[in-house]
Design a protein around this motif. Structure first.
Motif, mmCIF file in Angstrom:
data_model
loop_
_atom_site.group_PDB
_atom_site.id
_atom_site.type_symbol
_atom_site.label_atom_id
_atom_site.label_comp_id
_atom_site.label_asym_id
_atom_site.label_seq_id
_atom_site.Cartn_x
_atom_site.Cartn_y
_atom_site.Cartn_z
ATOM 1 N N LYS A 11 46.435 87.470 24.754
ATOM 2 C CA LYS A 11 45.461 86.404 24.981
ATOM 3 C C LYS A 11 44.999 86.443 26.432
ATOM 4 C CE LYS A 11 44.854 81.437 24.155
ATOM 5 N NZ LYS A 11 45.536 80.180 23.795
ATOM 6 N N PRO A 12 43.700 86.617 26.682
ATOM 7 C CA PRO A 12 43.236 86.682 28.075
ATOM 8 C C PRO A 12 43.465 85.363 28.797
ATOM 9 C CG PRO A 12 41.372 86.607 26.546
ATOM 10 C CD PRO A 12 42.609 86.798 25.720
ATOM 11 N N LEU A 13 43.748 85.466 30.095
ATOM 12 C CA LEU A 13 44.009 84.275 30.897
ATOM 13 C C LEU A 13 42.759 83.415 31.035
ATOM 14 C CD1 LEU A 13 46.042 85.931 33.783
ATOM 15 C CD2 LEU A 13 46.971 84.395 32.039
ATOM 16 N N LYS A 14 42.990 82.123 30.984
ATOM 17 C CA LYS A 14 41.902 81.169 31.247
ATOM 18 C C LYS A 14 42.548 79.960 31.923
ATOM 19 C CE LYS A 14 37.722 79.303 30.832
ATOM 20 N NZ LYS A 14 37.017 79.015 29.576
ATOM 21 N N GLU A 40 37.893 77.429 34.945
ATOM 22 C CA GLU A 40 36.946 76.319 35.064
ATOM 23 C C GLU A 40 37.654 75.168 35.759
ATOM 24 O OE1 GLU A 40 34.579 75.023 31.717
ATOM 25 O OE2 GLU A 40 34.752 77.015 30.784
ATOM 26 N N TYR A 41 36.873 74.360 36.459
ATOM 27 C CA TYR A 41 37.424 73.148 37.061
ATOM 28 C C TYR A 41 37.361 72.022 36.045
ATOM 29 C CZ TYR A 41 37.527 75.154 41.765
ATOM 30 O OH TYR A 41 37.818 75.916 42.866
ATOM 31 N N ASP A 55 38.667 67.937 28.356
ATOM 32 C CA ASP A 55 38.617 69.158 29.177
ATOM 33 C C ASP A 55 39.342 70.306 28.491
ATOM 34 O OD1 ASP A 55 37.174 68.097 31.277
ATOM 35 O OD2 ASP A 55 38.917 67.690 32.543
ATOM 36 N N ILE A 56 40.544 70.036 28.003
ATOM 37 C CA ILE A 56 41.356 71.086 27.383
ATOM 38 C C ILE A 56 40.701 71.602 26.103
ATOM 39 C CG2 ILE A 56 43.555 71.510 26.199
ATOM 40 C CD1 ILE A 56 44.865 69.732 28.392
ATOM 41 N N ALA A 57 40.117 70.687 25.330
ATOM 42 C CA ALA A 57 39.435 71.099 24.100
ATOM 43 C C ALA A 57 38.225 71.979 24.403
ATOM 44 C CB ALA A 57 39.002 69.863 23.306
ATOM 45 N N ASN A 58 37.506 71.650 25.480
ATOM 46 C CA ASN A 58 36.304 72.410 25.832
ATOM 47 C C ASN A 58 36.612 73.748 26.496
ATOM 48 O OD1 ASN A 58 34.584 70.405 24.856
ATOM 49 N ND2 ASN A 58 34.536 69.318 26.821
#
Length: 300
Positions: A11-14, A40-41, A55-58
């Motif tokens: 899973k790529p980092l985000k 993302e901020y 925020d977490i959902a988006n």
């Protein structure tokens, strides 16, 4: 100890970062860009659970970094007269974010403080005996530190949280008013006490690596060893401004010009050094990351 619920290699980092307008938060974004890490901020307020969940959902992050918090402007004395605002962000907000992250199975890297200890009988100046991660905070002289100690104790119960005890942060950006070096060069007088400190240029990349390794628990997030105010100002004079001079005063004299007492301590960085053997001592790190890079533009 790791937290296995996320960060799998396929899973790529985000990264979701809180504290966009802050010093550490801004530096984290730049580091992610330089390392090619997607980030993302967060736009939500820490004390608003619904906005954090949104925020977490988006964003759908793999890791969350919290560099948001109230330190006070121009300094922690602000917190003494703004106690509710301090609690709202430093206690309610941080706990809410930790709780939401736990619900979502996410690691939270939390930039906390090591200014929750002060030298005592068992940890005296000059002995090299520092406070360890498991030690109970003994400094409650400022309301800021009091709230930070409270929240650290509560966060021990969250197995998804990595608490980083930052102290007197320093960076190579000597124009930044938050930089400990910049602060003390502008004071009329300074105390002269050895302290553990955090060189952000070296340690912030390490914090990103800690996220990648899913490390959790409490970490003394300082360079090994101590350095005193005078030792830093001597380096500043030698590398940056040969005409720089300063005056010292003692703690009793300092107390007359500040509202709340300040923390002075040595933290034991053995745990961090064991995980990251390349970590430099505080004086080595100051030369390599702060003074040598600035020497070219300085008067030395």
């Amino acid at each position: 100890m790791g937290f296995p619920a996320n960060g799998s290699s396929d899973k790529p980092l985000k990264f979701l970062i809180y504290g966009r307008t802050g010093w550490i938060g801004g530096l984290l974004g730049k580091l992610c860009e330089s390392q090619g890490i997607d980030y993302e901020y967060g736009s939500g307020r820490l004390e608003s659970r619904i906005s954090l969940e949104s925020d977490i959902a988006n964003v759908k992050p793999t890791h969350v970094f919290n560099a948001a918090g109230v330190t006070g402007r121009p300094n922690v004395d602000w917190c003494e007269s703004h106690k509710v605002e301090t609690i709202r962000t430093n206690v309610v907000g941080t706990l809410t974010l930790a709780d939401v992250c736990r619900d979502k199975g996410l690691i939270l890297i939390n930039y906390a403080t090591g200014c929750i200890f002060e030298y005592d009988e068992a940890h005296q100046i000059g002995t090299g005996i520092g406070f360890k991660e498991e030690d109970t905070p003994n400094f409650t002289g400022s309301f800021y530190s009091k709230t930070k100690a409270m929240v650290e104790e509560l966060l021990k119960n969250y197995e998804n949280v990595c608490t980083l005890r930052v102290r007197m942060p320093i960076s190579s950006d000597l124009a930044n008013p938050r930089n400990f070096i910049t602060k003390i060069t502008r004071y009329d007088k300074v105390v002269n006490i050895p302290n553990s400190m955090t060189i952000l240029d070296e340690l912030l990349p390490i914090s990103i690596e800690m996220g990648k390794r899913n490390l959790t628990g409490i970490w003394n997030f300082t360079n090994p060893g101590v350095v005193s105010h005078n030792e830093i100002l001597e380096m500043y004079r030698d590398y940056i401004d040969p005409n720089f001079t300063w005056k010292n005063f003692n703690l009793e004299e300092q107390a007359k010009v500040i509202v709340a007492p300040r923390s002075n301590n040595e933290l034991d960085a053995t745990k961090l050094k064991t995980e990251f053997p390349e970590l430099l001592s505080i004086k080595e790190s100051l030369v390599k990351y702060v003074f040598e890079p600035n020497k070219k533009t300085g008067g030395a």
